[in-house]
Design a protein around this motif. Structure first.
Motif, PDB file in Angstrom:
ATOM      1  N   UNK A 174       0.848  -1.502   0.164  1.00  0.00           N
ATOM      2  CA  UNK A 174      -0.056   0.079   0.034  1.00  0.00           C
ATOM      3  C   UNK A 174       0.817   1.039  -0.182  1.00  0.00           C
ATOM      4  N   UNK A 175       1.947   1.229   0.764  1.00  0.00           N
ATOM      5  CA  UNK A 175       2.459   2.363   0.801  1.00  0.00           C
ATOM      6  C   UNK A 175       3.016   2.772  -0.406  1.00  0.00           C
ATOM      7  N   UNK A 176       3.920   1.705  -1.364  1.00  0.00           N
ATOM      8  CA  UNK A 176       4.561   1.542  -2.555  1.00  0.00           C
ATOM      9  C   UNK A 176       3.424   1.866  -3.933  1.00  0.00           C
ATOM     10  N   UNK A 177       1.844   1.396  -3.594  1.00  0.00           N
ATOM     11  CA  UNK A 177       1.159   2.121  -4.442  1.00  0.00           C
ATOM     12  C   UNK A 177       1.073   4.034  -4.390  1.00  0.00           C
ATOM     13  N   UNK A 178       0.888   3.745  -3.148  1.00  0.00           N
ATOM     14  CA  UNK A 178       0.653   5.280  -2.668  1.00  0.00           C
ATOM     15  C   UNK A 178       2.321   6.285  -3.511  1.00  0.00           C
TER      16      UNK A 178
END
Length: 368
Positions: A284-288
């Motif tokens: 999720x951090x990489x997505x955002x």
């Protein structure tokens, strides 16, 4: 694991108030040491069973920590590749999928939903624009009348019922958090526009290109990594049994099997785009992190920064009718909305929380 540039390996054993020892692992850039301290403190205070936190800054990982246990009995350690049901964090992925199709000229936020889904024009809904199903103004927050228990797993039944249903208020004049219906509504538009189910579109267009351990609709070989979902009940969106009949929240979960605890293989495999996404913090951090970099990361471009600005722009700040809360609402994502959904000091930060404690967010101004 690979260490990050200027980042130290991390290991700390933390004792909770009941005497349980929680092992915390990972890596943390010294500049983000306060994140590690806060993460550790949650375990020390007994606020976690198992958890993970990850941060990207300027396109690179600077925090990746995990620890505790992946089951309520505290017998199985939480691992770096452990995934978990993140509930409404999924809405940020759905919103981005729609934005990608707007960016490509396939969808238009101001076009009627019925342009893409003709059956949706029933019961006075011919003119409802796409943006209203993303910002919760469509008047379809729950199915009324409710479908039978277990119908949540029947895509055609749910979407057909939503297409036939009249709005519960004049669309555009009020907001009500579309807990599960937002994902079905936006997901059916994605399906009609692309011929692909929303979970498969997100997998092929977002998560696989970025290499993310996050998906809506897990495959059999992805289920072994999933941690037990341990829902808080009191004071949450799940506390509905004693609500009066005129409260919309009472009907939010009526299509689920009566014994569904969000740990079944059926739930993990289902495409319930507003709530059944499973993944880990790093994903999720990489997505955002990609959105914080203007929509491109490591040679993968999801969409242009102009569409990110549109998607995250404030549509309204109404007191919505389901949870009786006010959000700074974007197009499928939330803008910084303290105290319900705080996202730091920048009012323009955006993302989405999920019941159970998950959250994904970004602040493009500081590339976090």
């Amino acid at each position: 694991m690979n260490t990050y540039e200027r980042t130290a390996q991390f290991r700390e054993d933390v004792k909770g108030p009941d005497g349980t020892t929680y092992a915390i692992f990972g890596a943390c850039d010294p500049a983000f040491a306060k994140v590690a301290a806060a993460f550790i403190e949650n375990f020390r205070l007994g606020l976690e069973v198992g958890a993970a936190v990850a941060v990207f800054h300027e396109g690179r990982p600077v925090v990746d920590l995990w620890g505790g246990y992946r089951d309520a009995g505290k017998t199985s350690p939480w691992l770096r590749d452990t995934t978990v049901n993140m509930m409404s964090v999924a809405k940020g992925f759905v919103a981005t999928a729609v934005a990608m199709l707007v960016d490509r000229g396939i969808l238009d936020y101001d076009a009627p939903v019925a342009r893409y889904w003709p059956e949706f024009a029933q019961s006075g809904k011919a003119d409802i624009p796409l943006r209203y199903i993303l910002d919760h103004r469509a008047g379809l927050p729950v199915l009324r009348p409710s479908l039978p228990r277990g119908a949540i797993y029947d895509w055609a039944a749910v979407t057909s019922a939503l297409a036939a249903m009249p709005p519960l208020w004049t669309p555009g004049e009020a907001s009500g958090y579309h807990i599960l219906s937002m994902g079905f509504l936006a997901g059916e538009v994605i399906r009609r526009a692309t011929g692909t189910m929303p979970g498969e579109f997100i997998r092929s267009e977002i998560t696989e290109p970025l290499g993310l351990a996050y998906n809506i609709g897990l495959r059999d070989d992805e289920m072994a990594a999933v941690a037990e979902f341990i829902p808080a009940h009191e004071g949450t969106i799940f506390k509905v049994e004693h609500l009066p009949d005129d409260e919309l929240l009472k009907y939010a979960w009526m299509e689920l099997p009566v014994d569904e605890d969000f740990n079944s293989r059926a739930w993990m495999a289902a495409q319930i785009p507003g709530a059944s996404g499973h993944g880990n913090a790093g994903a999720v951090a990489r997505f955002y992190g990609c959105l914080a970099e203007g929509g491109a990361l490591d040679g993968v471009r999801l969409l242009g920064s102009g569409l990110i600005a549109v998607m995250s722009s404030e549509q309204h700040n109404m007191n919505e009718r389901v949870m009786k809360r006010s959000y700074h609402q974007g197009l499928g994502v939330l803008r910084n909305s303290p105290p319900i959904s705080p996202m730091g000091p920048n009012p323009k930060a955006f993302g989405h929380h999920g019941v159970g404690g998950a959250v994904g967010l970004c602040d493009p101004d500081v590339r976090i």
